[in-house]
Design a protein around this motif. Structure first.
Motif, PDB file in Angstrom:
ATOM      1  N   ASP A   1       0.814  -1.214   0.000  1.00 24.77           N
ATOM      2  CA  ASP A   1       0.000   0.000   0.000  1.00 24.77           C
ATOM      3  C   ASP A   1       0.849   1.267   0.000  1.00 24.77           C
ATOM      4  O   ASP A   1       0.392   2.319  -0.450  1.00 24.77           O
ATOM      5  CB  ASP A   1      -0.911   0.015   1.237  1.00 24.77           C
ATOM      6  N   PHE A   2       2.073   1.191   0.537  1.00 20.04           N
ATOM      7  CA  PHE A   2       2.911   2.381   0.673  1.00 20.04           C
ATOM      8  C   PHE A   2       4.282   2.157   0.032  1.00 20.04           C
ATOM      9  O   PHE A   2       4.797   1.040   0.041  1.00 20.04           O
ATOM     10  CB  PHE A   2       3.115   2.743   2.148  1.00 20.04           C
ATOM     11  N   PRO A   3       4.882   3.214  -0.515  1.00 20.28           N
ATOM     12  CA  PRO A   3       6.268   3.096  -0.999  1.00 20.28           C
ATOM     13  C   PRO A   3       7.201   2.673   0.128  1.00 20.28           C
ATOM     14  O   PRO A   3       6.927   2.914   1.308  1.00 20.28           O
ATOM     15  CB  PRO A   3       6.597   4.519  -1.489  1.00 20.28           C
ATOM     16  N   TYR A   4       8.318   2.061  -0.231  1.00 24.05           N
ATOM     17  CA  TYR A   4       9.211   1.478   0.769  1.00 24.05           C
ATOM     18  C   TYR A   4       9.709   2.513   1.771  1.00 24.05           C
ATOM     19  O   TYR A   4       9.699   2.274   2.987  1.00 24.05           O
ATOM     20  CB  TYR A   4      10.391   0.801   0.067  1.00 24.05           C
ATOM     21  N   ALA A  54      -4.277   7.017   7.831  1.00 20.42           N
ATOM     22  CA  ALA A  54      -2.869   6.599   7.785  1.00 20.42           C
ATOM     23  C   ALA A  54      -2.203   6.957   6.474  1.00 20.42           C
ATOM     24  O   ALA A  54      -1.000   7.176   6.413  1.00 20.42           O
ATOM     25  CB  ALA A  54      -2.768   5.089   8.026  1.00 20.42           C
ATOM     26  N   ASP A  55      -3.009   7.013   5.382  1.00 23.65           N
ATOM     27  CA  ASP A  55      -2.382   7.219   4.083  1.00 23.65           C
ATOM     28  C   ASP A  55      -2.060   8.675   3.811  1.00 23.65           C
ATOM     29  O   ASP A  55      -1.373   8.983   2.854  1.00 23.65           O
ATOM     30  CB  ASP A  55      -3.293   6.675   2.973  1.00 23.65           C
ATOM     31  N   ILE A  76      -0.003  -0.870   7.980  1.00 19.12           N
ATOM     32  CA  ILE A  76       0.733  -0.237   6.882  1.00 19.12           C
ATOM     33  C   ILE A  76       1.529  -1.252   6.058  1.00 19.12           C
ATOM     34  O   ILE A  76       2.270  -0.857   5.164  1.00 19.12           O
ATOM     35  CB  ILE A  76       1.692   0.850   7.417  1.00 19.12           C
ATOM     36  N   SER A  77       1.377  -2.565   6.344  1.00 22.16           N
ATOM     37  CA  SER A  77       2.240  -3.566   5.710  1.00 22.16           C
ATOM     38  C   SER A  77       1.504  -4.505   4.765  1.00 22.16           C
ATOM     39  O   SER A  77       2.085  -5.495   4.310  1.00 22.16           O
ATOM     40  CB  SER A  77       2.954  -4.395   6.787  1.00 22.16           C
ATOM     41  N   ARG A  78       0.281  -4.244   4.458  1.00 20.39           N
ATOM     42  CA  ARG A  78      -0.469  -5.098   3.543  1.00 20.39           C
ATOM     43  C   ARG A  78       0.246  -5.172   2.186  1.00 20.39           C
ATOM     44  O   ARG A  78       0.698  -4.161   1.642  1.00 20.39           O
ATOM     45  CB  ARG A  78      -1.882  -4.550   3.350  1.00 20.39           C
TER      46      ARG A  78
END
Length: 633
Positions: free
Chosen positions: A78-81, A241-242, A328-330
């Motif tokens: 879902d999020f950049p590294y 969170a995003d 945040i780790s999906r």
């Protein structure tokens, strides 16, 4: 909302808060005595458990299970590294690094467990101990809880709550009072843990304002800081969170790196680089020894005051940090998760502690002439600012440090509110805004009342006392996670009604007929399809229907729009059976059996669902729906 968890946790928080506010002294004595008993009696249990957590996380990350993804096999993160790492860092130990970055190494330097105080050996031992407390062991505790939550939620289709990690052990009972009790425990622990950490942050901010700008460090100033910062946290938590948490975490990491680079460049740079390498070498050299050290043959209070205290503190914080990491780790693999959570933040922490800790000790031995050690001994909240005073641009760096603590304060509060809201709502991703505001305000009110009443210490010891039962829960989470990942690698679903070994062997040597599979589709498959259809229709999310076809197959159709149609098929399918001789392997003599094939339209590989229950087929449908992407027309 899960009413039992929401109101149950709220009532317990209110009762605990009332007791510490009305009688903070008595509460502090009671909780401190109970905590001392727990650490003295079960110190061995804490040490052994944390060692087990490290082993389990490493085995899962670098073993065969490491390739499994936290979500459907085709899901993406879902999020950049870098954003993901920034949020890990901010939620994990942000305020702790600011508060103890100078204080802890200096404390071990002036009062080490084994070396002569104030010597070079003491300085070396101080850094090795600090690395041990903030290294792999701490992050393994967080990683285990976060991995369990993410795996069972995103891959197995269970709610994003702690109870889900116990599904391989408790089965359907996780949905009853036992599961509610686990989530209530996690909510209360998170509220109290975050509130006490916010108390540390407020103390350091107001101490910095008093030290640098001459403001009186009073209760009024502390309450004012809480109101301002919690207002910003409320705005951030409403963004989700995003947006809010992600942007603040990225800002946090940027400011932290700038402050660290300044200290590194203006401090003894070459010495720090040498010290970093040697500190890390000492950490590795003593890794196993310190993991199991309890000073059993030479008992000393130091162990209870430091290492056991830290293990209890990290365990008490693990529901909060673990849940936030899971959210945040999906989409990441287990191996990505373990490497990112276990090594990257720990590596940054090692660098941070070396830069601030070794520089502080070097200055204390030189220009400060012991003044930094005296400041640490007198008031931990002012240690960082006393340290910065011996570097150029102290006014600017102190202001930057105060800003950094404030941003850490905000990220801890808003991520804590999001985590609590998720736990209290049964794992829902989207909840009413008033619920997120409610928990954010509750954190601010709790921290304020405790500061006013002087009950912060009582609540901190109560939180650490709760680490003992939660340590047992974590061991059960580890067992459940190992069982489920092993089963997934073997292609088996774990549940109380999963096909037994004899049933699987029977399917191998006594293959099912087409009529057997057709009957399974009718008895187990159709109810699963109808369950999903009825839920979609009841909530009004999309037009849905289930159809039974002439060949015994069944299909669930969900229409999100003219060009967005999801279809899930259950189909009787013939396939060759295993051949045990060369003669059987020839196509002309190859035996065939029938299986129940399940999968969504457009997916290349369909899964064998023969013998699975209605509940397990329902989970498979939801997993396909989660990973579904409509094909462009």
């Amino acid at each position: 909302m899960n009413p039992r968890v929401f109101w149950g946790a709220s009532i317990i928080v209110a009762l605990m808060l009332s007791s510490t506010v009305i009688a903070p002294g008595a509460s502090d004595q009671i909780f401190s005595a109970a905590q001392s008993w727990a650490i003295d009696t079960f110190g061995w249990f804490y040490v052994a458990s944390v060692a087990a957590f490290v082993v389990v996380v490493l085995v899962l990350g670098f073993g065969p299970a490491g390739r499994l993804r936290l979500g459907p096999d085709d899901s993406e993160p879902d999020f950049p590294y870098m954003s993901w790492l920034a949020m890990l860092f901010a939620a994990g130990m942000g305020i702790g690094l600011m508060y103890f970055g100078v204080a802890e190494p200096v404390q071990h330097y002036i009062s080490p467990p084994e070396a002569e105080p104030g010597t070079i050996l003491a300085a070396r031992e101080a850094m090795a101990i600090t690395f041990h407390h903030y290294g792999i062991h701490a992050w393994a505790i967080y990683a285990l809880v976060g991995l369990s939550l993410a795996y069972f939620s995103y891959r197995r289709g269970l709610p994003l709550t702690l109870r889900s990690g116990l599904h391989p052990i408790l089965g359907k009972r996780i949905h009853g009072p036992m599961g509610d009790a686990i989530d209530i425990f996690a909510v209360c622990g998170t509220v109290f843990g975050v509130s006490t950490s916010l108390g540390f942050g407020v103390s350091q901010m107001t101490a910095g304002l008093a030290y640098n700008y001459g403001l009186a460090d009073t209760i009024s100033l502390q309450v004012g800081v809480i109101v301002v910062v919690m207002g910003a946290a409320t705005l951030s938590v409403l963004s989700g969170a995003d947006r809010g948490v992600r942007r603040l975490s990225e800002l946090n990491l940027t400011l932290a790196v700038l402050l660290m680079l300044f200290v590194m460049l203006w401090g003894p740079t070459l010495f720090l680089l040498n010290a970093l390498v040697q500190n890390f070498g000492l950490y590795l050299d003593h890794f196993i020894q310190r993991t199991f050290t309890l000073y059993a043959y030479e008992p000393r209070a130091w162990m209870a005051d430091w290492t056991l205290f830290y293990w209890a503190w990290w365990i008490a914080w693990s529901p909060f940090v673990g849940m936030f990491i899971a959210r945040i780790s999906r989409g990441r693999t287990i191996r990505e998760f373990v490497v990112g959570v276990l090594f990257v933040p720990a590596g940054f922490t090692f660098l941070w502690m070396t830069v601030f800790g070794n520089t502080a000790i070097a200055l204390d031995l030189g220009a400060a002439h012991g003044a930094i050690a005296k400041a640490v001994d007198a008031n931990l909240s002012t240690a960082l600012f006393k340290f910065l005073a011996y570097l150029p641009g102290a006014g600017f760096t102190s202001a930057l440090a105060i800003t950094l603590v404030a941003v850490f304060f905000i990220t801890s509060a808003d991520s804590g509110a999001l985590v609590i809201d998720t736990l209290a709502s049964g794992g829902a991703d989207e909840t009413p805004r008033w619920q997120r505001v409610y928990w954010c305000l509750l954190l601010g009110v709790t921290a304020t009342l405790l500061l006013l009443a002087g009950g912060l210490g009582a609540l901190q010891t109560a939180t650490l006392l709760a680490a003992l039962p939660f340590c047992i829960i974590m061991l059960l989470l580890a067992v459940g996670l190992v069982r489920q990942t092993t089963a997934d690698l073997e292609g088996v679903a774990i549940s109380e009604d999963a096909p037994a070994v004899t049933e699987r062997l029977k399917r191998l040597f006594v293959p099912a007929s087409k009529s057997d599979i057709t009957r399974q589709i009718a008895d187990n498959g159709m109810p699963a399809l109808e369950t999903v259809r009825d839920a979609m229709l009841e909530e009004g999310w999309a037009e849905s229907d289930v159809q039974r076809q002439e060949d015994g197959a069944a299909v669930l159709t969900i229409r999100f729009g003219p060009e967005r149609v999801f279809r899930y098929h259950l189909t009787p399918r013939s396939r060759p059976l295993a051949a045990y001789t060369a003669l059987e392997a020839s196509e002309s003599r190859r035996s065939h059996g029938w299986i129940m094939s399940g999968g969504s339209e457009g997916q290349q590989r369909k899964r064998d669902l023969t013998g699975l229950s209605t509940e397990q087929i329902t989970h498979d449908i939801l997993l396909h729906l989660e990973g579904w992407r409509p094909v462009a027309p």
